[in-house]
Design a protein around this motif. Structure first.
Motif, short mmCIF file in Angstrom:
data_model
loop_
_atom_site.label_atom_id
_atom_site.label_comp_id
_atom_site.label_asym_id
_atom_site.label_seq_id
_atom_site.Cartn_x
_atom_site.Cartn_y
_atom_site.Cartn_z
N VAL A 35 0.85 -1.19 0.00
CA VAL A 35 0.00 0.00 0.00
C VAL A 35 0.89 1.24 0.00
CG1 VAL A 35 -1.70 1.32 1.34
CG2 VAL A 35 -1.88 -1.17 1.20
N GLY A 36 0.58 2.21 -0.86
CA GLY A 36 1.35 3.44 -0.92
C GLY A 36 0.83 4.47 0.07
N ILE A 37 1.76 5.20 0.68
CA ILE A 37 1.41 6.25 1.64
C ILE A 37 2.09 7.55 1.22
CG2 ILE A 37 1.57 7.03 4.04
CD1 ILE A 37 -0.32 4.68 3.69
N GLY A 38 1.29 8.55 0.95
CA GLY A 38 1.81 9.84 0.49
C GLY A 38 2.29 10.72 1.61
N SER A 39 2.37 12.00 1.32
CA SER A 39 2.95 12.97 2.24
C SER A 39 1.91 14.03 2.62
CB SER A 39 4.16 13.64 1.59
OG SER A 39 5.05 12.68 1.09
N GLY A 40 2.19 14.75 3.69
CA GLY A 40 1.33 15.85 4.07
C GLY A 40 0.51 15.57 5.31
N SER A 41 -0.06 16.64 5.86
CA SER A 41 -0.75 16.55 7.14
C SER A 41 -2.00 15.68 7.07
CB SER A 41 -1.13 17.94 7.64
OG SER A 41 -1.99 18.60 6.70
N THR A 42 -2.71 15.70 5.95
CA THR A 42 -3.94 14.93 5.85
C THR A 42 -3.67 13.43 5.87
OG1 THR A 42 -4.89 16.72 4.53
CG2 THR A 42 -6.04 14.62 4.49
N ILE A 43 -2.53 13.01 5.32
CA ILE A 43 -2.22 11.59 5.24
C ILE A 43 -1.92 11.00 6.62
CG2 ILE A 43 -0.60 9.91 4.25
CD1 ILE A 43 -2.76 11.07 2.38
N VAL A 44 -1.56 11.85 7.58
CA VAL A 44 -1.40 11.37 8.95
C VAL A 44 -2.70 10.71 9.42
CG1 VAL A 44 -1.01 12.07 11.35
CG2 VAL A 44 0.37 13.07 9.52
N TYR A 45 -3.82 11.30 9.05
CA TYR A 45 -5.11 10.72 9.42
C TYR A 45 -5.35 9.41 8.66
CZ TYR A 45 -6.00 15.40 11.32
OH TYR A 45 -5.92 16.57 12.01
N GLY A 46 -4.88 9.35 7.41
CA GLY A 46 -5.02 8.12 6.65
C GLY A 46 -4.27 6.97 7.30
N VAL A 47 -3.06 7.24 7.78
CA VAL A 47 -2.27 6.20 8.46
C VAL A 47 -2.94 5.81 9.77
CG1 VAL A 47 -0.05 5.73 9.57
CG2 VAL A 47 -0.11 6.88 7.35
N GLU A 48 -3.48 6.79 10.48
CA GLU A 48 -4.22 6.48 11.71
C GLU A 48 -5.40 5.55 11.40
OE1 GLU A 48 -7.05 8.67 15.06
OE2 GLU A 48 -6.02 9.89 13.55
N CYS A 100 -2.91 3.45 -3.27
CA CYS A 100 -2.06 4.52 -2.74
C CYS A 100 -2.97 5.60 -2.18
CB CYS A 100 -1.18 5.08 -3.86
SG CYS A 100 -0.41 6.67 -3.46
N PHE A 101 -2.73 5.99 -0.93
CA PHE A 101 -3.45 7.11 -0.31
C PHE A 101 -2.52 8.31 -0.27
CE2 PHE A 101 -5.36 3.29 1.61
CZ PHE A 101 -6.71 3.52 1.35
N ASP A 102 -3.00 9.44 -0.79
CA ASP A 102 -2.16 10.64 -0.82
C ASP A 102 -3.06 11.86 -0.82
OD1 ASP A 102 0.08 12.22 -0.90
OD2 ASP A 102 0.91 11.36 -2.74
N GLY A 103 -2.46 13.02 -0.62
CA GLY A 103 -3.20 14.28 -0.64
C GLY A 103 -3.00 15.02 -1.94
N ALA A 104 -3.40 16.29 -1.97
CA ALA A 104 -3.22 17.13 -3.16
C ALA A 104 -3.26 18.59 -2.73
CB ALA A 104 -4.31 16.86 -4.19
N ASP A 105 -2.63 19.42 -3.53
CA ASP A 105 -2.66 20.86 -3.28
C ASP A 105 -3.88 21.52 -3.90
OD1 ASP A 105 -0.11 20.82 -1.93
OD2 ASP A 105 0.80 20.54 -3.89
#
Length: 304
Positions: A35-48, A100-105
C-alpha cells in the motif's frame, strides 16, 4: 508560524480525519500486501485510519502488510504508527500496490491534481503509477473547478545544474514569474527533494481541462493559455526536468482496462468539508457515462 488553533480549524481537521477514515474504509482491507502512503498533514489521518483498521481486523500474517512511503516524512509517519515500511526500489519487480493514499494541493472537477507543495512530487508520482488505484484525501479548500484557481503555481522537480535554464524556458512558454523554491532563511539555500533535486514553482494562467479542449477551447499555450495535458507534456520536455506536479491523464481503473500499469489521477477524492462532513468525487461520476465497458468492469471487480 504554526496555524492558530480555532474552533473552525478544529472542525476542518475533524472533517479531514473523517474523510481519511471513510477513504480507508472503502479502499483498504487487511489482505492487501503493498500500500502506498503519500505525504502531508492529511495523510497522517489516513495512516491512523489504517492502523485502526488493522487493530480491529488483524491479518492472518503480521508481516502481510507493507507500506511504501513517498519520502522521508511519510516513512516516519508509517514507522511511528507501528506499520512496516518498504522502499519503492525494494518492491518485487512484478508487484503492484493495491492502493495509494495521498493528498493534493488542488483538485479540479475532472480530478486532475496539483501536487508537490511538500516537495515530494517525483516519488508521489512513482508510487501512484505503480498502484492499481490512487485515492486522494483533501479538505474543501483544495476543491476547485479548474487548476491554478487558488493554488498559485505548479511545482517542478529539476536537476540543480539545470535550474537556470529551466527557469529561462518556463518564461518562454508563459511563466515569467517562475521561482526556485528556497528555505525561509536565505542562507540555507534552495529546498532539496529526497533526490537532492531542486523545486521550481511556476505560475501559469488558470488551466483548461480536457473537457474544455473537447469543447473547442485552445489549450496549446497560445497567449500563455494551456490545458492540463498539454502543459504537463511541454514542461516534461524541458531538459533538466525530472517531474511535473500535474497528476493527469488516466486513473487506475482506466489503465487496468487498457492493460497498463497504474494511473496518475485519483479514482476518488475524499474532501473534508467546512461543515465537518465528507464529500466524495468519484471517477465514474466525473466521467458521466463516458467510461468504456472494460473500465466499468474494473470498477465492478474492485467493489465486489
Amino acid at each position: 508560524m504554526p496555524e492558530e488553533k480555532t474552533p473552525d480549524n478544529d472542525r476542518i481537521e475533524a472533517a479531514k480525519r473523517k474523510a481519511a477514515f471513510k477513504a480507508v474504509e472503502e479502499h483498504f482491507d487487511s489482505s492487501m500486501r503493498f500500500v502506498g502512503i503519500g505525504s502531508g498533514s492529511t495523510i497522517v489521518y489516513g495512516v491512523e485510519a489504517i492502523k485502526t483498521h488493522l487493530e480491529k481486523n488483524p491479518p492472518a500474517d503480521k508481516h502481510m502488510n507493507w507500506f511504501v512511503p513517498t519520502g522521508w516524512n511519510s516513512r516516519k509517519v508509517i514507522e511511528q504508527a507501528g506499520l512496516l515500511p518498504i522502499a519503492f526500489d525494494s518492491l518485487p519487480g512484478d508487484a503492484m500496490l493495491e492502493v495509494c493514499f495521498d493528498g493534493a494541493d488542488e483538485v479540479d472537477e475532472e480530478l486532475n491534481c496539483i501536487k508537490g507543495g511538500g516537495a515530494c512530487l517525483f516519488q508521489e508520482k512513482l508510487v501512484a503509477c505503480r498502484s492499481k488505484k490512487f485515492v486522494c484525501i483533501a479538505d474543501y479548500r483544495k476543491k476547485q473547478k479548474r487548476l491554478l484557481t487558488k493554488w498559485p503555481s505548479i511545482p517542478i522537480e529539476v536537476a540543480p545544474i539545470a535550474h537556470a535554464s529551466v527557469l529561462r524556458e518556463l518564461r518562454i512558454i508563459g511563466s515569467p514569474d517562475a521561482k526556485l523554491r528556497e528555505h525561509s532563511m536565505a542562507k540555507t539555500g534552495p529546498i532539496q527533494t529526497d533526490q537532492s533535486f531542486y523545486i521550481i514553482d511556476a505560475p501559469f494562467k488558470t488551466l483548461l481541462s480536457p473537457q474544455d479542449v473537447k469543447d473547442g477551447k485552445d489549450g496549446s499555450g497560445k497567449d500563455g493559455q494551456w490545458d492540463v495535458d498539454a502543459l504537463a507534456a511541454r514542461i516534461k520536455m524541458i531538459n533538466g526536468v525530472l517531474e511535473v506536479g500535474l497528476f493527469h491523464g488516466m486513473n487506475g481503473y482506466e489503465t487496468q482496462a487498457a492493460g497498463l500499469q497504474g494511473g496518475q489521477k485519483p479514482v476518488a477524492v475524499y474532501f473534508g468539508e467546512e461543515d465537518g462532513e465528507v464529500s466524495v468525487s468519484r471517477a465514474e461520476q466525473v466521467a458521466d457515462g463516458t467510461l468504456d465497458d472494460s473500465a466499468r468492469a474494473a470498477i465492478g471487480r474492485e467493489r465486489s
